[in-house]
Design a protein around this motif. Structure first.
Motif, mmCIF file in Angstrom:
data_model
loop_
_atom_site.group_PDB
_atom_site.id
_atom_site.type_symbol
_atom_site.label_atom_id
_atom_site.label_comp_id
_atom_site.label_asym_id
_atom_site.label_seq_id
_atom_site.Cartn_x
_atom_site.Cartn_y
_atom_site.Cartn_z
ATOM 1 N N LEU A 176 0.815 -1.207 0.000
ATOM 2 C CA LEU A 176 0.000 0.000 0.000
ATOM 3 C C LEU A 176 0.855 1.266 0.000
ATOM 4 O O LEU A 176 0.560 2.220 -0.708
ATOM 5 N N HIS A 177 1.929 1.267 0.774
ATOM 6 C CA HIS A 177 2.782 2.454 0.837
ATOM 7 C C HIS A 177 3.357 2.802 -0.531
ATOM 8 O O HIS A 177 3.490 3.970 -0.873
ATOM 9 N N ILE A 178 3.637 1.809 -1.340
ATOM 10 C CA ILE A 178 4.165 2.056 -2.683
ATOM 11 C C ILE A 178 3.045 2.467 -3.624
ATOM 12 O O ILE A 178 3.182 3.419 -4.398
ATOM 13 N N THR A 179 1.917 1.772 -3.565
ATOM 14 C CA THR A 179 0.823 2.089 -4.479
ATOM 15 C C THR A 179 0.263 3.476 -4.207
ATOM 16 O O THR A 179 -0.119 4.180 -5.140
ATOM 17 N N GLU A 180 0.237 3.908 -2.949
ATOM 18 C CA GLU A 180 -0.224 5.268 -2.643
ATOM 19 C C GLU A 180 0.730 6.304 -3.239
ATOM 20 O O GLU A 180 0.306 7.307 -3.798
ATOM 21 N N LYS A 181 2.035 6.041 -3.138
ATOM 22 C CA LYS A 181 3.034 6.941 -3.718
ATOM 23 C C LYS A 181 2.844 7.023 -5.237
ATOM 24 O O LYS A 181 2.884 8.101 -5.820
ATOM 25 N N LEU A 182 2.607 5.900 -5.858
ATOM 26 C CA LEU A 182 2.423 5.876 -7.310
ATOM 27 C C LEU A 182 1.147 6.620 -7.718
ATOM 28 O O LEU A 182 1.125 7.310 -8.738
ATOM 29 N N GLU A 183 0.092 6.475 -6.916
ATOM 30 C CA GLU A 183 -1.155 7.183 -7.214
ATOM 31 C C GLU A 183 -0.959 8.692 -7.158
ATOM 32 O O GLU A 183 -1.497 9.432 -7.972
ATOM 33 N N LYS A 184 -0.165 9.154 -6.199
ATOM 34 C CA LYS A 184 0.099 10.590 -6.087
ATOM 35 C C LYS A 184 0.925 11.094 -7.264
ATOM 36 O O LYS A 184 0.760 12.229 -7.704
ATOM 37 N N GLU A 185 1.827 10.265 -7.774
ATOM 38 C CA GLU A 185 2.699 10.667 -8.875
ATOM 39 C C GLU A 185 2.047 10.508 -10.243
ATOM 40 O O GLU A 185 2.481 11.129 -11.209
ATOM 41 N N PRO A 205 -0.757 11.556 -11.789
ATOM 42 C CA PRO A 205 -1.179 12.730 -12.571
ATOM 43 C C PRO A 205 0.011 13.496 -13.164
ATOM 44 O O PRO A 205 -0.060 13.947 -14.310
ATOM 45 N N ASP A 206 1.086 13.616 -12.424
ATOM 46 C CA ASP A 206 2.281 14.293 -12.937
ATOM 47 C C ASP A 206 2.906 13.522 -14.094
ATOM 48 O O ASP A 206 3.334 14.101 -15.080
ATOM 49 N N LEU A 207 2.961 12.207 -13.953
ATOM 50 C CA LEU A 207 3.515 11.400 -15.027
ATOM 51 C C LEU A 207 2.698 11.551 -16.311
ATOM 52 O O LEU A 207 3.242 11.691 -17.402
ATOM 53 N N TYR A 208 1.382 11.542 -16.158
ATOM 54 C CA TYR A 208 0.508 11.680 -17.318
ATOM 55 C C TYR A 208 0.663 13.084 -17.933
ATOM 56 O O TYR A 208 0.767 13.228 -19.138
#
Length: 91
Positions: A71-80, A82-85
């Motif tokens: 979860l700690h990794i997936t939450e970080k990825l979710e936050k990033e 929109p920026d990646l897109y």
């Protein structure tokens, strides 16, 4: 599981002791096989592997198990995400 050339399974303690010796010789911290598995999973996710792929590679029953475990990794990825897109669209 790891097996010998003659097909017999290696006992877990033999693999663990061998790995400890390899770590000592290489002068690196001694990690458990579980720690290596966890590191591999985190690397997969951080470097963009699809959660379904990571889940199958880890032999989890579902992508939900993987997502909950990491979860700690997936939450970080979710936050990033929109920026990646946004970076992708603007490049």
């Amino acid at each position: 599981m790891i097996h010998q050339q003659d097909g017999r399974w290696l006992r877990t303690n033999i693999v663990r002791e061998y790995f400890k010796e390899v770590c000592k010789r290489a002068k690196v911290p001694i990690l458990s096989s579980h720690a290596l598995r966890h590191s591999h999973a985190v690397h997969l996710l951080v470097f963009g592997a699809n959660i379904k792929y990571a889940s199958e590679r880890l032999s989890h029953k579902s992508a939900h198990v993987t997502a909950d475990t990491y979860l700690h990794i997936t939450e970080k990825l979710e936050k990033e995400s929109p920026d990646l897109y946004s970076n992708y669209i603007n490049s």
